[in-house]
Write a protein that holds these residues in place. Structure first.
Motif, PDB file in Angstrom:
ATOM      1  N   THR A   1      -7.255  17.882  -4.868  1.00 40.46           N
ATOM      2  CA  THR A   1      -6.673  17.766  -3.530  1.00 40.46           C
ATOM      3  C   THR A   1      -7.717  17.421  -2.483  1.00 40.46           C
ATOM      4  N   THR A   2      -8.790  16.753  -2.890  1.00 43.89           N
ATOM      5  CA  THR A   2      -9.837  16.337  -1.966  1.00 43.89           C
ATOM      6  C   THR A   2     -10.041  14.832  -2.073  1.00 43.89           C
ATOM      7  N   PRO A   3     -10.677  14.224  -1.072  1.00 41.43           N
ATOM      8  CA  PRO A   3     -10.921  12.774  -1.113  1.00 41.43           C
ATOM      9  C   PRO A   3     -11.872  12.328  -2.212  1.00 41.43           C
ATOM     10  N   VAL A   4     -12.335  13.233  -3.068  1.00 41.72           N
ATOM     11  CA  VAL A   4     -13.206  12.823  -4.160  1.00 41.72           C
ATOM     12  C   VAL A   4     -12.479  11.845  -5.081  1.00 41.72           C
ATOM     13  N   ILE A   5     -11.158  11.991  -5.201  1.00 38.66           N
ATOM     14  CA  ILE A   5     -10.403  11.061  -6.041  1.00 38.66           C
ATOM     15  C   ILE A   5     -10.341   9.682  -5.403  1.00 38.66           C
TER      16      ILE A   5
ATOM     17  N   LEU B   1      -6.534  14.303   2.383  1.00 41.52           N
ATOM     18  CA  LEU B   1      -6.034  13.137   1.665  1.00 41.52           C
ATOM     19  C   LEU B   1      -5.230  12.186   2.545  1.00 41.52           C
ATOM     20  N   THR B   2      -5.103  12.496   3.825  1.00 45.51           N
ATOM     21  CA  THR B   2      -4.288  11.678   4.704  1.00 45.51           C
ATOM     22  C   THR B   2      -5.024  11.413   6.013  1.00 45.51           C
ATOM     23  N   PHE B   3      -4.465  10.512   6.800  1.00 44.51           N
ATOM     24  CA  PHE B   3      -4.938  10.275   8.148  1.00 44.51           C
ATOM     25  C   PHE B   3      -4.380  11.370   9.058  1.00 44.51           C
ATOM     26  N   PRO B   4      -5.021  11.679  10.189  1.00 43.30           N
ATOM     27  CA  PRO B   4      -6.243  11.051  10.724  1.00 43.30           C
ATOM     28  C   PRO B   4      -7.495  11.546  10.003  1.00 43.30           C
TER      29      PRO B   4
ATOM     30  N   LEU C   1      -0.860 -10.652   1.361  1.00 43.32           N
ATOM     31  CA  LEU C   1      -2.208 -10.128   1.110  1.00 43.32           C
ATOM     32  C   LEU C   1      -2.320  -8.676   1.556  1.00 43.32           C
ATOM     33  N   LEU C   2      -1.698  -8.358   2.699  1.00 39.92           N
ATOM     34  CA  LEU C   2      -1.727  -6.980   3.188  1.00 39.92           C
ATOM     35  C   LEU C   2      -1.004  -6.051   2.221  1.00 39.92           C
ATOM     36  N   PHE C   3       0.134  -6.516   1.703  1.00 43.35           N
ATOM     37  CA  PHE C   3       0.878  -5.725   0.722  1.00 43.35           C
ATOM     38  C   PHE C   3       0.071  -5.553  -0.561  1.00 43.35           C
ATOM     39  N   LEU C   4      -0.647  -6.600  -0.948  1.00 40.85           N
ATOM     40  CA  LEU C   4      -1.383  -6.594  -2.212  1.00 40.85           C
ATOM     41  C   LEU C   4      -2.612  -5.698  -2.140  1.00 40.85           C
ATOM     42  N   TYR C   5      -3.369  -5.817  -1.054  1.00 36.88           N
ATOM     43  CA  TYR C   5      -4.644  -5.103  -0.944  1.00 36.88           C
ATOM     44  C   TYR C   5      -4.610  -3.923   0.023  1.00 36.88           C
ATOM     45  N   GLY C   6      -3.479  -3.733   0.720  1.00 35.01           N
ATOM     46  CA  GLY C   6      -3.382  -2.630   1.670  1.00 35.01           C
ATOM     47  C   GLY C   6      -3.644  -1.263   1.057  1.00 35.01           C
ATOM     48  N   PRO C   7      -3.000  -0.918  -0.078  1.00 39.62           N
ATOM     49  CA  PRO C   7      -3.266   0.396  -0.683  1.00 39.62           C
ATOM     50  C   PRO C   7      -4.728   0.590  -1.073  1.00 39.62           C
ATOM     51  N   THR C   8      -5.356  -0.453  -1.613  1.00 40.91           N
ATOM     52  CA  THR C   8      -6.766  -0.346  -2.001  1.00 40.91           C
ATOM     53  C   THR C   8      -7.651  -0.144  -0.778  1.00 40.91           C
ATOM     54  N   ILE C   9      -7.363  -0.877   0.288  1.00 42.67           N
ATOM     55  CA  ILE C   9      -8.145  -0.740   1.520  1.00 42.67           C
ATOM     56  C   ILE C   9      -7.961   0.658   2.108  1.00 42.67           C
ATOM     57  N   THR C  10      -6.729   1.174   2.074  1.00 42.93           N
ATOM     58  CA  THR C  10      -6.458   2.517   2.595  1.00 42.93           C
ATOM     59  C   THR C  10      -7.253   3.568   1.836  1.00 42.93           C
ATOM     60  N   ILE C  11      -7.249   3.472   0.504  1.00 47.85           N
ATOM     61  CA  ILE C  11      -8.012   4.423  -0.315  1.00 47.85           C
ATOM     62  C   ILE C  11      -9.500   4.325  -0.014  1.00 47.85           C
TER      63      ILE C  11
END
Length: 279
Positions: A234-238, A41-44, A19-29
């Motif tokens: 290059t902004t979090p708008v995407i 576009l990155t952490f922190p 589940l983490l692999f499946l939804y991890g990218p979506t949750i990160t975005i």
């Protein structure tokens, strides 16, 4: 209480990682879309805000977000409607064997295994060489149907394969015509499955990229627009756009599921009312 075997915890851990692999990218975005005005576009993260969601509703220097969204929405509805209608007709036709039915069935399945980009290239070439406009509502529409129709037809094949013909025979015994039998008996029974086919058709069309790449013409659909934005935004708008489109997709699924639940509830209520009437 009986102690669970060690295998249960191993499988539970594996499922959690999946589940983490499946939804991890979506949750990160989704998390990064709430960056502050100075965020990247990155952490922190540099603060938290709804700043980038607001930017979506401002005039964009690049891209046509809402125009591409409206095109994807219209195209999805077109594909959904066509998939449902053709799938029901095809499923009904395959209830009885006819010459060439096996060949047609395998041709339908073959459409799913052909690389998507080749389908896009082929459909685009057919339209351009025939002098027809390469446009998202024509060639794009046709290319996407090569993806959604096989799924819809396979679902309807399974539905009609298990359909109890005694319901139709009872309707005909009561004097119902062929159309009345379909309208008042067959369609209400298979309605939940039709909702599933409609959901397949819309969602597969809404996020389809490869089959639309060479068939959309000069106007992008939303997946193509997002892909184009990845090269110059290059902004979090995407990320905010990705979060909204994901929320929209889940909203569509929720609406379809609600419709199915309401239909089942209505059928149950009608069945109980009929039973009380017999008593």
């Amino acid at each position: 209480m009986e102690k669970r075997p060690r295998s249960f915890y191993v499988l539970a851990t594996f499922f959690a990682l999946f589940l983490l692999f499946l939804y991890g990218p979506t949750i990160t975005i989704a998390i990064l879309s709430f960056q502050g005005p100075q965020g990247g576009l990155t952490f922190p993260m540099r603060g938290t805000s709804f700043h980038w969601f607001g930017e979506l509703f401002e005039q964009q220097a690049v891209g046509d977000i809402w125009g591409s969204f409206s095109r994807s929405l219209v195209l999805g509805l077109m594909v959904m409607t066509t998939t449902v209608v053709v799938s029901v007709m095809g499923g009904s036709a395959f209830r009885k064997k006819f010459p060439g039915s096996s060949v047609i069935f395998y041709l339908i399945i073959t459409s799913l295994v052909i690389p998507s980009i080749l389908v896009s290239l082929g459909v685009g070439l057919i339209f351009s060489q025939s002098g027809l406009p390469v446009h998202w509502s024509t060639s794009g529409f046709g290319a996407q149907l090569t993806w959604t129709l096989p799924f819809g037809l396979l679902i309807m094949f399974a539905v009609f394969n298990r359909f109890d013909k005694s319901y139709e025979e009872a309707a005909r015994d009561q004097g119902a015509s062929a159309w009345q039998t379909v309208r008042h008996v067959v369609l209400p029974i298979i309605a939940p499955m039709l909702i599933g086919v409609a959901l397949f058709g819309f969602t597969l069309s809404y996020d389809e990229f490869a089959r639309t790449l060479l068939t959309a013409g000069s106007y992008n659909t939303l997946p193509l627009e997002i892909y184009g934005m990845t090269t110059n935004v290059t902004t979090p708008v995407i990320f905010a756009l990705g979060t909204l489109t994901t929320a929209f997709s889940f909203g569509v699924i929720a609406v379809f599921l609600l419709i199915v639940l309401l239909m089942k509830k209505r059928q149950t209520r009608h069945g109980s009312d009929a039973g009380q009437g017999l008593v």
